[in-house]
Structures are given as structure tokens and as C-alpha cells.
Design an enzyme around this catalytic site. Structure first.
Site, PDB file in Angstrom:
ATOM      1  N   CYS A 127      16.224  -3.116  15.609  1.00 44.81           N
ATOM      2  CA  CYS A 127      15.941  -2.862  17.025  1.00 44.81           C
ATOM      3  C   CYS A 127      14.734  -1.924  17.126  1.00 44.81           C
ATOM      4  O   CYS A 127      14.748  -0.835  16.540  1.00 44.81           O
ATOM      5  CB  CYS A 127      17.158  -2.239  17.701  1.00 44.81           C
ATOM      6  SG  CYS A 127      16.828  -1.842  19.426  1.00 44.81           S
ATOM      7  N   LYS A 164      19.365  -8.860  10.008  1.00 48.95           N
ATOM      8  CA  LYS A 164      18.355  -9.195  11.027  1.00 48.95           C
ATOM      9  C   LYS A 164      17.153  -8.268  10.866  1.00 48.95           C
ATOM     10  O   LYS A 164      17.282  -7.047  10.931  1.00 48.95           O
ATOM     11  CB  LYS A 164      18.953  -9.059  12.422  1.00 48.95           C
ATOM     12  CG  LYS A 164      17.992  -9.527  13.515  1.00 48.95           C
ATOM     13  CD  LYS A 164      18.692  -9.602  14.849  1.00 48.95           C
ATOM     14  CE  LYS A 164      17.788 -10.116  15.941  1.00 48.95           C
ATOM     15  NZ  LYS A 164      18.464 -10.163  17.230  1.00 48.95           N
ATOM     16  N   ASN A 191      13.890  -9.771  15.187  1.00 50.51           N
ATOM     17  CA  ASN A 191      14.240  -8.973  16.360  1.00 50.51           C
ATOM     18  C   ASN A 191      12.988  -8.875  17.240  1.00 50.51           C
ATOM     19  O   ASN A 191      11.936  -9.409  16.893  1.00 50.51           O
ATOM     20  CB  ASN A 191      14.729  -7.584  15.938  1.00 50.51           C
ATOM     21  CG  ASN A 191      15.741  -7.021  16.936  1.00 50.51           C
ATOM     22  OD1 ASN A 191      15.533  -7.123  18.153  1.00 50.51           O
ATOM     23  ND2 ASN A 191      16.821  -6.450  16.449  1.00 50.51           N
ATOM     24  N   GLY A 243      13.324 -16.206  18.444  1.00 54.00           N
ATOM     25  CA  GLY A 243      12.114 -15.637  19.040  1.00 54.00           C
ATOM     26  C   GLY A 243      11.408 -16.669  19.889  1.00 54.00           C
ATOM     27  O   GLY A 243      10.656 -17.494  19.386  1.00 54.00           O
TER      28      GLY A 243
HETATM   29  C1  LIG Z   1      17.872  -7.717  26.908  1.00 55.63           C
HETATM   30  C2  LIG Z   1      17.863  -7.895  25.416  1.00 55.63           C
HETATM   31  C3  LIG Z   1      18.830  -7.230  24.645  1.00 55.63           C
HETATM   32  C4  LIG Z   1      18.842  -7.373  23.258  1.00 55.63           C
HETATM   33  N1  LIG Z   1      19.805  -6.739  22.528  1.00 55.63           N
HETATM   34  C5  LIG Z   1      19.855  -6.935  21.180  1.00 55.63           C
HETATM   35  C6  LIG Z   1      20.906  -6.357  20.412  1.00 55.63           C
HETATM   36  O1  LIG Z   1      21.815  -5.703  20.916  1.00 55.63           O
HETATM   37  N2  LIG Z   1      20.876  -6.565  19.061  1.00 55.63           N
HETATM   38  C7  LIG Z   1      19.909  -7.296  18.428  1.00 55.63           C
HETATM   39  O2  LIG Z   1      19.944  -7.467  17.205  1.00 55.63           O
HETATM   40  N3  LIG Z   1      18.922  -7.899  19.151  1.00 55.63           N
HETATM   41  C8  LIG Z   1      18.881  -7.727  20.495  1.00 55.63           C
HETATM   42  N4  LIG Z   1      17.894  -8.338  21.224  1.00 55.63           N
HETATM   43  C9  LIG Z   1      16.893  -9.166  20.526  1.00 55.63           C
HETATM   44  C10 LIG Z   1      17.284 -10.651  20.546  1.00 55.63           C
HETATM   45  O3  LIG Z   1      18.519 -10.893  19.899  1.00 55.63           O
HETATM   46  C11 LIG Z   1      16.188 -11.510  19.897  1.00 55.63           C
HETATM   47  O4  LIG Z   1      16.042 -11.153  18.538  1.00 55.63           O
HETATM   48  C12 LIG Z   1      14.844 -11.360  20.589  1.00 55.63           C
HETATM   49  O5  LIG Z   1      14.998 -11.180  21.973  1.00 55.63           O
HETATM   50  C13 LIG Z   1      13.950 -12.580  20.356  1.00 55.63           C
HETATM   51  O6  LIG Z   1      14.577 -13.755  20.827  1.00 55.63           O
HETATM   52  P1  LIG Z   1      14.300 -14.386  22.300  1.00 55.63           P
HETATM   53  O7  LIG Z   1      12.810 -14.488  22.446  1.00 55.63           O
HETATM   54  O8  LIG Z   1      14.995 -15.725  22.275  1.00 55.63           O
HETATM   55  O9  LIG Z   1      14.891 -13.448  23.274  1.00 55.63           O
HETATM   56  C14 LIG Z   1      17.857  -8.194  22.623  1.00 55.63           C
HETATM   57  C15 LIG Z   1      16.892  -8.851  23.401  1.00 55.63           C
HETATM   58  C16 LIG Z   1      16.884  -8.719  24.771  1.00 55.63           C
HETATM   59  C17 LIG Z   1      15.831  -9.455  25.569  1.00 55.63           C
END
Ligand SMILES: Cc1cc2nc3c(=O)[nH]c(=O)nc-3n(C[C@H](O)[C@H](O)[C@H](O)COP(=O)(O)O)c2cc1C
Length: 305
Positions: A127, A164, A191, A243
Site C-alpha cells: 500500500c 502483493k 498495488n 491494475g
Molecule cells: C479505494 C481503494 C481501496 C484500496 N484498498 C486496498 C487494500 O485495502 N489493500 C490492497 O492490497 N489494495 C487496495 N487497493 C488497491 C487495489 O486492490 C488494486 O491493486 C489497485 O487499485 C489497482 O487495480 P484497479 O486499477 O483495478 O483498481 C485499493 C484501491 C482503491 C481504489
């Protein structure tokens, strides 16, 4: 056509909910499962409850969002109650628990307390807006990543461990190899990117309360794809791609690059949980029209050309 078997999980399709979006409550996760997801990754949780940052914690940008939720989550005991409600659902839709911490002891204790309720663990060492000592503070460092992964692996024998990773490093393959050497069963890439910043043009103030946050959504897809593509050539364990995925064409790109399983986050905010069924149907049609018998045939295809 979309069935696969990954880390002992029998999947109806390889499309999972990504950590952090609708993965807090049992009802949210059941809703996503009912909408057609092949599996669920929970919102990250740890030993103690964490309020995260104050609002606003999320802001739109072109092609995505910036968030600084700050790993807001209930502690492990409250999360167990949510996980208990998913046990029937798990027969059809596996559940991966995303866990975080700031030490080997915390990761191990959270895993110990929940291991009978989940199909795998995803260690969030990535994160980009976590408090000091958590998240990418660990995952930017191969030695610290190695130590956390190997201690969880030693403590938890029967449940697969997925790590991750953060893209915000010079060479993600170095951390990927450290994770594999420590006993990781799979990797999730990536992430959120950054952190990044948005400023209100009228007030000159940063929009997020935490000022900075992780960038997600379609605009990060090329970075995520690069990470999957490069890492595929350097490790032997499965890669979960995440992503910016918004449609079946994105899924194809990730699988050609080497991903065996996909996760979808931000696009759910725009298209709703129905996105899982839409992508499954479109992907099946594409594979059938192009003469494939199973989705696993296309994993890593770009590397063979
Ligand atoms: C609002 C929000 C909250 C997220 N919370 C977490 C989390 O708690 N743990 C984690 O590993 N990734 C978290 N992520 C990251 C997502 O799991 C993912 O890796 C990242 O958003 C890229 O994917 P996407 O483009 O499909 O959103 C979060 C992303 C967003 C947008």
C-alpha cells in the site's frame, strides 16, 4: 471455457474482486460473488481496528482515482465474523484474505487466527499510502519482504500465500524473486501507483485529507502490464494481474503477459459488479471464436511469439 484450478482453488472464472473495493462486509462480498466474480479478495485487515485517514479519501482523475483510505478496517476478530458468513459461498467462490501488518509477528498472528476461514492469504506489503512501517515500506525492500513472507509461510502450512507487490520500485522482479525464494505460492501485481496528488484549482489546497494517495484505474494499466510481463520471465509461481482492467480486452492483455488470474477494483466503481459477468461472457466468446478450448491456453502467449 473459463474454468481453472489455481493454488487448489477451483474457479468458474479467473476474475477476482481486488482488495479494497466492496470487500469489507460479508454482504458486499456476497453481492460481488452473486454478480459473477470467480473469487473475492477481502479489503486488507490487520490485528487491530484502524480508522484510516479522514475524508476526503478518494478523488477522481482522468482515467482513474487517487485514494488514501489508509487501510481503514476492523480488527481481525470483527473481520472473522464477516468471514464466517462467507463459508457457504466459498464452495463456489473462493475467498482470499488480504492482510497487513508492521512486523512478522502481526502478519503471522492475523493469519493464524483466520486460516480456517479462507482459501489463501494475500500479504499486502505494497500500500503506497499506509502509515510508516506498513505497506510499501516493507515491499520496497527485498530483505524485509523475504522475512515477512518466510515467517508467514513457516507459521501457516496448509493455506497458500500470495504476495502483493508495489510497482513503485526500481526493479519489481527483485522483490518478486525474494518473495518466491521465501516460499510465496503466487504474486499479485500490482498495488496502486505513486503516490500521486490532486490540488483544488480554486482553493490551492490538496484535495485528499492525507494530501497524497495511490493511483488506480485504467491509466495504470500499462505499468501493471509491464510488471506482469517482466516478472513472468523471472519467477515460476503464478501471477495475479491487477491494475486498470475494465473489459475482456484488458484481461487478454494481462493473460498474454503472463497472468493466470485477474483482479478488478476501480472499474467496479464505474461499471458496477455486473462487470464480472460482462467480462466473463465477452472473454468466453472471444476464446471460442479464436479456437481456444480453455482460458489457460493463453497465459504467457506474448512470450512465445
Ligand atoms: C479505494 C481503494 C481501496 C484500496 N484498498 C486496498 C487494500 O485495502 N489493500 C490492497 O492490497 N489494495 C487496495 N487497493 C488497491 C487495489 O486492490 C488494486 O491493486 C489497485 O487499485 C489497482 O487495480 P484497479 O486499477 O483495478 O483498481 C485499493 C484501491 C482503491 C481504489
Amino acid at each position: 471455457m473459463l474454468k481453472s484450478d489455481i493454488l487448489g482453488m477451483k474457479l468458474k472464472n479467473p476474475l477476482f474482486l481486488a482488495a479494497g473495493i466492496l470487500g469489507t462486509t460479508a454482504s458486499g462480498m456476497k453481492m460481488v460473488a452473486n454478480a459473477g466474480a470467480g473469487g473475492i479478495v477481502t479489503k486488507s485487515f490487520s490485528l487491530e481496528a484502524n480508522d484510516g485517514y479522514d475524508n476526503p479519501t478518494i478523488v477522481k482523475i482522468e482515467g482513474g482515482v487517487i485514494n488514501s483510505v489508509g487501510l481503514a478496517s476492523p480488527g481481525v476478530e470483527a473481520k472473522k465474523e464477516e468471514l464466517k458468513e462467507l463459508q457457504e459461498m466459498r464452495k463456489e467462490t473462493p475467498v482470499i484474505a488480504s492482510i497487513y501488518g508492521d512486523s512478522e509477528e502481526v502478519f503471522c498472528e492475523v493469519a493464524e487466527r483466520t486460516k480456517d476461514l479462507v482459501d489463501a492469504f494475500e500479504l499486502n506489503v505494497s500500500c503506497p499510502h499506509a502509515k510508516c512501517g506498513f505497506g510499501s515500506n516493507i515491499g520496497e525492500n527485498p530483505e524485509m519482504t523475504y522475512d515477512i513472507v518466510s515467517s508467514v509461510k513457516d507459521a501457516i502450512k496448509d493455506v497458500p500465500i500470495v504476495v502483493k507487490l508495489t510497482p513503485n520500485v526500481t526493479d519489481i522482479t527483485e522483490i518478486a524473486k525474494a518473495s518466491q525464494d521465501a516460499g510465496a505460492d503466487a504474486l499479485t501485481l500490482i498495488n496502486s501507483v505513486g503516490p500521486g496528488l490532486r490540488i483544488d484549482y480554486q482553493t490551492a489546497r490538496p484535495i485528499l485529507n492525507n494530501v497524497l494517495g495511490g493511483i488506480a484505474g485504467p491509466m495504470i494499466k500499462p505499468i501493471a502490464l509491464k510488471c506482469v510481463y517482466n516478472t513472468y520471465k523471472t519467477v515460476d509461481i503464478p501471477i495475479f494481474g491487477v491494475g486498470g482492467i475494465k473489459d475482456y480486452k484488458d484481461v487478454l492483455e494481462f493473460m498474454y503477459a503472463g497472468a493466470s488470474l485477474l483482479q478488478i477494483g476501480t472499474s467496479i466503481m464505474y461499471s458496477g459488479p455486473e462487470i464480472f459477468q460482462t467480462i466473463s461472457d465477452d472473454l468466453s466468446n472471444f476464446l471460442e471464436e479464436n479456437g481456444y478450448k480453455n482460458v489457460t491456453e493463453i497465459i504467457g502467449l506474448s512470450h512465445e511469439l
